[in-house]
Write a protein that holds these residues in place. Structure first.
Motif, PDB file in Angstrom:
ATOM      1  N   GLU A  86     -46.972 -12.691  34.538  1.00  0.00           N
ATOM      2  CA  GLU A  86     -47.956 -14.179  34.888  1.00  0.00           C
ATOM      3  C   GLU A  86     -48.864 -14.079  35.941  1.00  0.00           C
ATOM      4  OE1 GLU A  86     -47.483 -18.835  35.579  1.00  0.00           O
ATOM      5  OE2 GLU A  86     -45.701 -17.561  35.372  1.00  0.00           O
TER       6      GLU A  86
ATOM      7  N   TYR B 242     -49.269 -13.242  29.321  1.00  0.00           N
ATOM      8  CA  TYR B 242     -48.770 -14.493  29.207  1.00  0.00           C
ATOM      9  C   TYR B 242     -47.745 -14.821  28.253  1.00  0.00           C
ATOM     10  CZ  TYR B 242     -52.224 -16.033  32.803  1.00  0.00           C
ATOM     11  OH  TYR B 242     -53.072 -16.325  33.775  1.00  0.00           O
ATOM     12  N   LYS B 243     -48.013 -14.200  27.234  1.00  0.00           N
ATOM     13  CA  LYS B 243     -47.118 -14.037  26.150  1.00  0.00           C
ATOM     14  C   LYS B 243     -45.800 -13.583  26.469  1.00  0.00           C
ATOM     15  CE  LYS B 243     -50.294 -14.323  22.209  1.00  0.00           C
ATOM     16  NZ  LYS B 243     -49.792 -15.834  22.036  1.00  0.00           N
TER      17      LYS B 243
ATOM     18  N   SER C 119     -44.490 -13.465  29.524  1.00  0.00           N
ATOM     19  CA  SER C 119     -43.929 -14.304  30.538  1.00  0.00           C
ATOM     20  C   SER C 119     -43.327 -15.446  29.552  1.00  0.00           C
ATOM     21  CB  SER C 119     -44.935 -14.833  31.329  1.00  0.00           C
ATOM     22  OG  SER C 119     -45.662 -14.011  32.092  1.00  0.00           O
ATOM     23  N   LEU C 120     -43.830 -15.872  28.632  1.00  0.00           N
ATOM     24  CA  LEU C 120     -43.467 -16.827  27.816  1.00  0.00           C
ATOM     25  C   LEU C 120     -42.074 -16.404  27.189  1.00  0.00           C
ATOM     26  CD1 LEU C 120     -44.088 -19.897  26.681  1.00  0.00           C
ATOM     27  CD2 LEU C 120     -44.883 -18.615  24.850  1.00  0.00           C
TER      28      LEU C 120
ATOM     29  N   TYR D 259     -39.332 -16.442  30.155  1.00  0.00           N
ATOM     30  CA  TYR D 259     -38.934 -17.572  30.372  1.00  0.00           C
ATOM     31  C   TYR D 259     -38.132 -18.492  29.426  1.00  0.00           C
ATOM     32  CZ  TYR D 259     -42.419 -17.201  34.245  1.00  0.00           C
ATOM     33  OH  TYR D 259     -42.936 -16.670  35.358  1.00  0.00           O
TER      34      TYR D 259
ATOM     35  N   ASN E 146     -41.288 -23.325  34.763  1.00  0.00           N
ATOM     36  CA  ASN E 146     -42.425 -22.005  34.572  1.00  0.00           C
ATOM     37  C   ASN E 146     -42.812 -22.262  33.163  1.00  0.00           C
ATOM     38  OD1 ASN E 146     -41.684 -21.329  37.069  1.00  0.00           O
ATOM     39  ND2 ASN E 146     -40.833 -19.283  36.375  1.00  0.00           N
TER      40      ASN E 146
ATOM     41  N   LEU F  26     -46.939 -22.783  31.987  1.00  0.00           N
ATOM     42  CA  LEU F  26     -47.870 -22.252  30.851  1.00  0.00           C
ATOM     43  C   LEU F  26     -48.349 -23.187  29.947  1.00  0.00           C
ATOM     44  CD1 LEU F  26     -45.262 -19.185  30.329  1.00  0.00           C
ATOM     45  CD2 LEU F  26     -47.346 -19.595  31.683  1.00  0.00           C
ATOM     46  N   TYR F  27     -47.579 -24.289  29.692  1.00  0.00           N
ATOM     47  CA  TYR F  27     -47.886 -25.021  28.410  1.00  0.00           C
ATOM     48  C   TYR F  27     -48.911 -26.198  29.272  1.00  0.00           C
ATOM     49  CZ  TYR F  27     -44.950 -23.928  24.621  1.00  0.00           C
ATOM     50  OH  TYR F  27     -44.264 -23.058  23.561  1.00  0.00           O
TER      51      TYR F  27
ATOM     52  N   ARG G 201     -51.480 -21.080  29.094  1.00  0.00           N
ATOM     53  CA  ARG G 201     -51.217 -19.519  29.371  1.00  0.00           C
ATOM     54  C   ARG G 201     -50.447 -18.910  28.358  1.00  0.00           C
ATOM     55  NH1 ARG G 201     -50.252 -20.272  35.783  1.00  0.00           N
ATOM     56  NH2 ARG G 201     -52.615 -21.049  36.348  1.00  0.00           N
ATOM     57  N   GLY G 202     -50.990 -18.144  27.490  1.00  0.00           N
ATOM     58  CA  GLY G 202     -50.264 -17.532  26.437  1.00  0.00           C
ATOM     59  C   GLY G 202     -49.889 -18.556  25.003  1.00  0.00           C
TER      60      GLY G 202
ATOM     61  N   LYS H  45     -52.610 -25.135  25.029  1.00  0.00           N
ATOM     62  CA  LYS H  45     -52.385 -26.236  26.156  1.00  0.00           C
ATOM     63  C   LYS H  45     -51.669 -27.707  25.489  1.00  0.00           C
ATOM     64  CE  LYS H  45     -55.609 -26.749  29.371  1.00  0.00           C
ATOM     65  NZ  LYS H  45     -56.651 -27.044  30.078  1.00  0.00           N
TER      66      LYS H  45
END
Length: 244
Positions: free
Chosen positions: A170, A178-179, A181-182, A185, A199, A203-204, A208-209, A212
């Motif tokens: 991230e 970001y994907k 990271s997602l 997490y 975290n 992202l949401y 990010r990834g 929104k």
């Protein structure tokens, strides 16, 4: 009743009963919380030389629980426990060396302690080794090595390993993804990590990834708050203002 039985057990020289009594008094479970009494029971159990007991006394000295805070004493007890191959004691010795708590700062010795903990099967040893290489603490920064160590911790279902990997991808300390990271997490959240939920909220909230989604971000922040993450409270408040 359980406390009384433990007390009867410790009078017969049962160091395990003494240690459990120490835990009960420290946490206030089934008895009025008293950290000084807790510490006295830890000392009693440690007199028989069991590593976990010795390590616990070190933790008490490090945090001033039931005794005056004394980093040097804490390190002394960590060392005694480590001599008996207590992996957690090696971790705390490493942290002490890394931060100069109770002993002169020495990154090489910190790495040595983390490696010994890892060799004993402690996932935190791998996480801390990963962090040393990720941020160049006493060694040249080596992100590949950091990822390698974090992955070993992840294989042991260590949430800090998952969080650390997620943050690497991230933050851009390696190629931003970001994907990934997602993914990390989400896995940490499934294991009950409050920080992971926070975290995910970030992202949401910022897309990010993932698309929104303020509603999902709010739900993740709320879950983090419920699990005791204080920082998520502010994130949730700020997001709610934006949603109005």
């Amino acid at each position: 009743l359980a406390v009384r039985r433990r007390q009867e057990g410790q009078t017969e020289g049962n160091c395990y009963s003494s240690f459990i009594l120490g835990l009960l008094y420290e946490t206030g479970e089934n008895v009025e919380q008293n950290t000084e009494t807790s510490f006295s029971y830890y000392e009693l159990s440690a007199s028989q030389g069991y590593s976990k007991w010795l390590h616990r006394i070190g933790v008490c000295y490090a945090n001033g629980r039931g005794v005056n805070l004394n980093s040097s004493k804490a390190f002394e007890y960590y060392q005694k426990a480590a001599e008996l191959n207590d992996a957690a004691a090696f971790i705390n010795m490493g942290v002490s060396y890394e931060n100069g708590h109770g002993v002169d700062r020495n990154y090489s010795k910190a790495i040595e302690c983390y490696q010994k903990a890892a060799d004993l099967g402690n996932s935190s040893g791998f996480v801390n080794l990963g962090t040393v290489y990720a941020y160049g603490k006493g060694v040249s920064t080596n992100i590949e090595k950091a990822i390698e160590f974090y992955q070993k911790a992840v294989e042991m279902d260590d949430t800090n390993g998952l969080l650390s990997l997620g943050f690497l991808y991230e933050s851009g300390r390696t190629k931003v993804d970001y994907k990934k990271s997602l993914e990390y997490y989400n896995k940490a959240a499934e294991l009950g990590s409050a920080a992971a939920y926070k975290n995910l909220g970030i992202l949401y909230e910022h897309g990010r990834g993932v698309g929104k989604d303020y509603q999902k971000a709010s739900e993740f922040y709320q879950k983090a708050v419920e699990l005791g993450n204080k920082k998520a409270e502010e994130s949730l408040r700020n997001l709610q203002k934006r949603m109005k």
